[in-house]
Design a protein around this motif. Structure first.
Motif, PDB file in Angstrom:
ATOM      1  N   THR A  79     114.460  55.844  50.372  1.00 28.61           N
ATOM      2  CA  THR A  79     114.803  55.921  51.787  1.00 28.61           C
ATOM      3  C   THR A  79     114.670  54.518  52.362  1.00 28.61           C
ATOM      4  N   VAL A 127     117.668  61.487  61.401  1.00 30.80           N
ATOM      5  CA  VAL A 127     116.946  62.335  62.342  1.00 30.80           C
ATOM      6  C   VAL A 127     117.879  63.092  63.279  1.00 30.80           C
ATOM      7  N   THR A 159     117.401  52.733  62.271  1.00 31.26           N
ATOM      8  CA  THR A 159     116.140  52.671  61.532  1.00 31.26           C
ATOM      9  C   THR A 159     115.634  54.066  61.150  1.00 31.26           C
ATOM     10  N   ASN A 160     116.258  55.105  61.689  1.00 32.57           N
ATOM     11  CA  ASN A 160     115.897  56.492  61.362  1.00 32.57           C
ATOM     12  C   ASN A 160     117.190  57.303  61.314  1.00 32.57           C
ATOM     13  N   SER A 168     110.143  51.558  58.922  1.00 28.78           N
ATOM     14  CA  SER A 168     109.666  52.858  59.401  1.00 28.78           C
ATOM     15  C   SER A 168     110.193  53.950  58.487  1.00 28.78           C
ATOM     16  N   TRP A 184     111.750  57.552  57.370  1.00 32.88           N
ATOM     17  CA  TRP A 184     112.855  58.338  57.896  1.00 32.88           C
ATOM     18  C   TRP A 184     112.445  59.787  58.101  1.00 32.88           C
ATOM     19  N   ASP A 185     113.061  60.424  59.091  1.00 26.92           N
ATOM     20  CA  ASP A 185     112.887  61.855  59.354  1.00 26.92           C
ATOM     21  C   ASP A 185     114.213  62.552  59.079  1.00 26.92           C
TER      22      ASP A 185
END
Length: 250
Positions: free
Chosen positions: A203, A45, A41-42, A131, A133-134
């Protein structure tokens, strides 16, 4: 690049910064061999510069740099990272110092600030909450957060509607003839209404589209807090005023 990082070459041709900026580096869209996110989900990161170095040092190019255009998130992320290394500034600092502060784009950042918390739109995958993204090592591939108002300022600066200290750089990025691969980072084309540059992207929870027409000084910006990738068709419809036939098709 740091000592110990072996950049891939092909037939004696090295990858240049222009190759990265025009998506002609020969690098794949993503570093598939070692892009294995621990949190799907990210996904960006935990993709660090060190993991990118490892991929680059072991990757064999399938085509000569400069020979063919192939969109590469990896290449654009690498370009942003090289700019960080050469300037001694983070991607966020470069964004603020070189673009946002000179243009007065006060709502554009890489990471939303604490004071912006109540203004940040919630991310969605389709219609389901998701969520944001980073980005760690590939910030240049999609880390920027902005608003429609700031993007209108960016468009106006491209058209010289407002005084811009980065006008020359913007002109060079669009290319002297935007109907070519000379445009840097932009997609480019030409139709019966004239020349244009555009870019779309998304994203996990957002999608965006921007089209600029330098000759007529027209711009359209579409920002969505959903990963639905049809915003480019919405933008083209708004710009061209054509019938909405197929507008929401997948």
């Amino acid at each position: 690049m740091p000592i110990g990082v072996d950049m891939p070459t092909k037939n004696g041709h090295d990858i240049s910064l222009r190759h990265l900026a025009t998506h002609t580096s020969g690098l794949p869209r993503m570093p598939s061999e070692n892009f294995n996110p621990s949190d799907p989900t990210n996904p960006y990161v935990d993709y660090t510069p060190e993991r990118m170095y490892c991929f680059l040092s072991g990757h064999a190019l399938e085509r000569d740099p400069g020979s063919k255009k192939l969109y590469s998130n990896l290449g654009m992320g690498l370009l942003g990272h090289v700019l960080e290394l050469q300037s001694g500034q983070t991607y966020e600092e470069l964004l603020q110092n070189r673009i946002c502060e000179p243009l007065g784009m006060a709502s554009t950042t890489c990471t939303p600030r604490a004071e912006d918390h109540d203004r940040v739109a919630g991310a969605h995958k389709g219609v389901r909450p998701s969520s944001a993204w980073d980005f760690t090592g590939l910030a240049g591939a999609g880390a920027i957060n902005s608003t429609a108002q700031d993007m209108l300022v960016f468009a106006a600066a491209n058209f010289r509607v407002v005084d811009s200290p980065v006008e020359i750089a913007m002109r060079d990025c669009r290319g002297l003839d935007v109907f070519s691969d000379k445009a840097l980072a932009w997609g480019s084309g030409k139709d019966e209404r004239g020349r244009y540059v555009s870019h779309s992207g998304g994203t996990g929870g957002f999608a965006s589209y921007l089209q600029l027409r330098p000759d007529s000084k027209q711009a359209v910006i579409v920002l969505a807090n959903s990963s639905y990738r049809g915003v480019d068709r919405v933008g083209a419809h708004l710009m061209n005023g054509e019938a909405a036939l197929g507008l929401m098709a997948p």
